[in-house]
Design an enzyme around this catalytic site. Structure first.
Site, PDB file in Angstrom:
ATOM      1  N   ARG A 170      11.797  -0.887  14.739  1.00  0.00           N
ATOM      2  CA  ARG A 170      10.685  -0.878  13.761  1.00  0.00           C
ATOM      3  C   ARG A 170       9.483  -1.673  14.270  1.00  0.00           C
ATOM      4  NH1 ARG A 170      14.460   1.677  11.818  1.00  0.00           N
ATOM      5  NH2 ARG A 170      13.809   2.769  13.631  1.00  0.00           N
ATOM      6  N   SER A 256      12.452   1.290   2.990  1.00  0.00           N
ATOM      7  CA  SER A 256      13.121  -0.015   3.135  1.00  0.00           C
ATOM      8  C   SER A 256      12.059  -1.095   3.208  1.00  0.00           C
ATOM      9  CB  SER A 256      13.943  -0.049   4.426  1.00  0.00           C
ATOM     10  OG  SER A 256      14.944   0.920   4.365  1.00  0.00           O
ATOM     11  N   GLU A 393       9.180  -4.830   6.291  1.00  0.00           N
ATOM     12  CA  GLU A 393       8.955  -3.700   7.211  1.00  0.00           C
ATOM     13  C   GLU A 393       7.565  -3.089   7.033  1.00  0.00           C
ATOM     14  OE1 GLU A 393      12.173  -0.731   7.738  1.00  0.00           O
ATOM     15  OE2 GLU A 393      10.588   0.763   7.545  1.00  0.00           O
TER      16      GLU A 393
HETATM   17  C1  LIG Z   1      10.752   6.865   0.498  1.00  0.00           C
HETATM   18  C2  LIG Z   1      10.462   6.318   1.872  1.00  0.00           C
HETATM   19  C3  LIG Z   1      11.438   6.412   2.876  1.00  0.00           C
HETATM   20  C4  LIG Z   1      11.163   5.922   4.169  1.00  0.00           C
HETATM   21  N1  LIG Z   1      12.141   6.034   5.121  1.00  0.00           N
HETATM   22  C5  LIG Z   1      11.898   5.588   6.389  1.00  0.00           C
HETATM   23  C6  LIG Z   1      12.888   5.706   7.401  1.00  0.00           C
HETATM   24  O1  LIG Z   1      13.985   6.230   7.176  1.00  0.00           O
HETATM   25  N2  LIG Z   1      12.599   5.245   8.634  1.00  0.00           N
HETATM   26  C7  LIG Z   1      11.391   4.681   8.938  1.00  0.00           C
HETATM   27  O2  LIG Z   1      11.189   4.285  10.097  1.00  0.00           O
HETATM   28  N3  LIG Z   1      10.415   4.570   7.991  1.00  0.00           N
HETATM   29  C8  LIG Z   1      10.652   5.005   6.729  1.00  0.00           C
HETATM   30  N4  LIG Z   1       9.688   4.871   5.758  1.00  0.00           N
HETATM   31  C9  LIG Z   1       8.416   4.215   6.089  1.00  0.00           C
HETATM   32  C10 LIG Z   1       7.283   5.204   6.444  1.00  0.00           C
HETATM   33  O3  LIG Z   1       7.522   6.468   5.922  1.00  0.00           O
HETATM   34  C11 LIG Z   1       7.073   5.328   7.956  1.00  0.00           C
HETATM   35  O4  LIG Z   1       6.781   4.075   8.501  1.00  0.00           O
HETATM   36  C12 LIG Z   1       5.911   6.281   8.284  1.00  0.00           C
HETATM   37  O5  LIG Z   1       5.837   6.473   9.678  1.00  0.00           O
HETATM   38  C13 LIG Z   1       4.578   5.788   7.783  1.00  0.00           C
HETATM   39  O6  LIG Z   1       3.642   6.844   7.924  1.00  0.00           O
HETATM   40  P1  LIG Z   1       2.301   6.868   7.109  1.00  0.00           P
HETATM   41  O7  LIG Z   1       1.465   7.969   7.649  1.00  0.00           O
HETATM   42  O8  LIG Z   1       2.590   6.921   5.664  1.00  0.00           O
HETATM   43  O9  LIG Z   1       1.692   5.453   7.522  1.00  0.00           O
HETATM   44  P2  LIG Z   1       0.710   4.554   6.648  1.00  0.00           P
HETATM   45  O10 LIG Z   1       1.491   3.894   5.564  1.00  0.00           O
HETATM   46  O11 LIG Z   1      -0.489   5.315   6.256  1.00  0.00           O
HETATM   47  O12 LIG Z   1       0.307   3.450   7.717  1.00  0.00           O
HETATM   48  C14 LIG Z   1       1.290   2.552   8.193  1.00  0.00           C
HETATM   49  C15 LIG Z   1       0.664   1.708   9.323  1.00  0.00           C
HETATM   50  O13 LIG Z   1       0.361   2.547  10.423  1.00  0.00           O
HETATM   51  C16 LIG Z   1      -1.040   2.518  10.695  1.00  0.00           C
HETATM   52  N5  LIG Z   1      -1.426   3.878  11.069  1.00  0.00           N
HETATM   53  C17 LIG Z   1      -1.220   5.015  10.348  1.00  0.00           C
HETATM   54  N6  LIG Z   1      -1.679   6.071  11.045  1.00  0.00           N
HETATM   55  C18 LIG Z   1      -2.175   5.588  12.221  1.00  0.00           C
HETATM   56  C19 LIG Z   1      -2.810   6.178  13.338  1.00  0.00           C
HETATM   57  N7  LIG Z   1      -3.002   7.497  13.438  1.00  0.00           N
HETATM   58  N8  LIG Z   1      -3.219   5.367  14.347  1.00  0.00           N
HETATM   59  C20 LIG Z   1      -3.045   4.027  14.299  1.00  0.00           C
HETATM   60  N9  LIG Z   1      -2.430   3.422  13.260  1.00  0.00           N
HETATM   61  C21 LIG Z   1      -2.015   4.194  12.217  1.00  0.00           C
HETATM   62  C22 LIG Z   1      -1.699   2.045   9.408  1.00  0.00           C
HETATM   63  O14 LIG Z   1      -2.948   1.430   9.669  1.00  0.00           O
HETATM   64  C23 LIG Z   1      -0.664   1.065   8.904  1.00  0.00           C
HETATM   65  O15 LIG Z   1      -0.786  -0.151   9.603  1.00  0.00           O
HETATM   66  C24 LIG Z   1       9.927   5.345   4.461  1.00  0.00           C
HETATM   67  C25 LIG Z   1       8.942   5.256   3.440  1.00  0.00           C
HETATM   68  C26 LIG Z   1       9.218   5.744   2.165  1.00  0.00           C
HETATM   69  C27 LIG Z   1       8.169   5.666   1.099  1.00  0.00           C
END
Ligand SMILES: Cc1cc2nc3c(=O)[nH]c(=O)nc-3n(C[C@H](O)[C@H](O)[C@H](O)COP(=O)(O)OP(=O)(O)OC[C@H]3O[C@@H](n4cnc5c(N)ncnc54)[C@H](O)[C@@H]3O)c2cc1C
Length: 401
Positions: A170, A256, A393
């Site tokens: 992570r 998480s 996380e």
């Molecule tokens: C119900 C649920 C279940 C989940 N299960 C998992 C799991 O099983 N495993 C896991 O690893 N994660 C899990 N997550 C966490 C999350 O889904 C992941 O971390 C996902 O990759 C985040 O993507 P996002 O586009 O929503 O990121 P955001 O929340 O929009 O951004 C997260 C971070 O990444 C940065 N960011 C986003 N896009 C970019 C980009 N293009 N360039 C540079 N920085 C960027 C943002 O600035 C921020 O710091 C879960 C979340 C939820 C709500």
């Protein structure tokens, strides 16, 4: 430029994040193509604005005060097959704004294996390297080749290889603070065409997670059709409120909320015998390891041994870096510190998910401070009980735990 720009006090982070908390933002710009993303980002940087990138907002906890800068929302789409893939493999370039789970579904439909256990993770592709997403025995690092990355202040993206990203559990150099924007990612997946021709089905990577193997009725290491793996993972995730579902209020979360702590073996041995432990050394089994030698200890002896081991570990850390590292279960630590599913602090709009101890949820009217207060409470309980500090996380903006 056909990007959208919104300025106004009525746009809130609560509308952009899956936790549905977070205050007003200064300005929202949305990039719908990679070229537009580069153009918008360079404009924002040239203007000297505070800025943050948002994909699906599923790993973000933002303060109720909000963010008085520019939010760059990424909506660039596109999946492209690249030439020169090695025999039996397929290489894809995927734009940052693609929806992660739609990408997984697409690969499964096309008979490409490598992402099937990562089904159901919310968010956009561009965020996937930020914390090296992982679940059910697969991680992005297993298939990531490189990314196109626009460093803050640059005007052209550069290619960063997977090694340069220093992906870990992570984490990555991006999560640790390398500022910029992921424009696209390049993945190498297994092309099951040859197997499909013989077996009629696309067979997935070896199953590497006990709970998934059990759900599929197979042994660890067995290979199962990718379609079945995806279905099984989605069912497991739904049962835990870990897929976004408007009908499931347990999914109003950031997934998480705490990472599984990594401690030295000495500290791990001081925990109760039934505490799940996974050795990180590759030669050790990726299994729960019962430490039978502690089974006969009285609670007082176990406590004293634990305290001694913690002190010992602090001393040893400097002189014995070879002490093996062990990953613990944050969910187990939380439950055993007395916090049950569904728990809420009186008067708070935030609660532990009723399906999964690791998810902090918004029950409808939570503030970011409610979520942060619950997170601090969980941390304090676990630290008081076990001496172990849980780390969040999600990425925190304007909030400290
Ligand atoms: C119900 C649920 C279940 C989940 N299960 C998992 C799991 O099983 N495993 C896991 O690893 N994660 C899990 N997550 C966490 C999350 O889904 C992941 O971390 C996902 O990759 C985040 O993507 P996002 O586009 O929503 O990121 P955001 O929340 O929009 O951004 C997260 C971070 O990444 C940065 N960011 C986003 N896009 C970019 C980009 N293009 N360039 C540079 N920085 C960027 C943002 O600035 C921020 O710091 C879960 C979340 C939820 C709500």
């Amino acid at each position: 430029m056909d990007s959208e720009t919104d300025t106004g006090r009525d746009i809130r982070f609560a509308d952009l994040t899956t936790l549905r908390v977070g205050g007003p933002i200064g300005r929202l710009v949305t990039a719908t193509t990679p070229a537009e993303l580069v153009e918008l980002a360079t404009e924002v940087w040239a203007a000297g604005d505070d800025w943050v990138v948002v994909g699906g907002g599923s790993n973000l906890l933002v303060a109720d005060d909000g963010f008085d800068g520019t939010v760059i929302r990424i909506a660039s789409r596109g999946i492209e097959l690249l030439p020169d893939a090695p025999e039996g493999a397929v290489r894809l370039r995927v734009q940052a704004g693609e929806n992660w789970d739609e990408l997984v579904a697409w690969t499964v439909e096309h008979g490409y294996s490598g992402l099937e256990a990562l089904s159901g993770i919310p968010g956009a592709v561009g965020a996937s390297p930020v914390q090296n997403i992982g679940a059910y025995g697969q991680e992005l690092s297993d298939v990531l080749v490189a990314i196109e990355f626009l460093d803050e202040g640059a005007t052209e993206p550069r290619r960063m290889t997977v090694d340069e990203l220093e992906l870990g559990y992570r984490t990555s150099v991006l999560k640790r603070g390398l500022a910029g924007v992921v424009v696209s990612v390049e993945l190498e997946l297994h092309d099951t065409a040859a197997e499909r021709a013989v077996l009629g089905e696309a067979i997935g990577a070896p199953v590497a997670y006990r709970q998934l193997a059990d759900a599929l009725g197979v042994q660890l290491g067995d290979r199962v059709p990718v379609v079945r793996v995806r279905e099984a993972v989605l069912a497991l995730r739904r049962a835990k409120g870990m897929v976004l579902d408007p009908g499931d209020r347990d999914s109003v979360s950031a997934g998480s909320f705490f990472t599984n702590p990594i401690v030295t073996e000495r500290v791990a041995r001081s925990l109760p015998v039934d505490a799940p432990k996974w050795y990180l050394a590759p030669e050790q089994p990726d299994e729960v390891t019962p430490l039978a030698s502690l089974a006969s200890q009285s609670p007082l002896d176990a406590f004293l041994a634990h305290q001694a081991a913690l002190e010992d570990a602090e001393r040893q850390a400097a002189i014995a870096p070879e002490d093996p590292l062990v990953k613990l279960s944050a969910a187990w630590l939380i439950e055993r510190s007395g916090i049950r599913r569904g728990f809420a602090i009186a008067g708070s709009g935030a609660a532990i998910s009723s399906k999964h101890t690791l998810a902090l949820t918004n029950r409808g009217n939570a503030t970011a401070e409610d979520v942060a207060q619950l997170a601090r409470f969980v941390q304090q309980r676990v630290q008081a009980e076990f001496g172990i500090v849980l780390h969040p996380e999600p990425v925190l903006l304007g909030i400290e735990l």
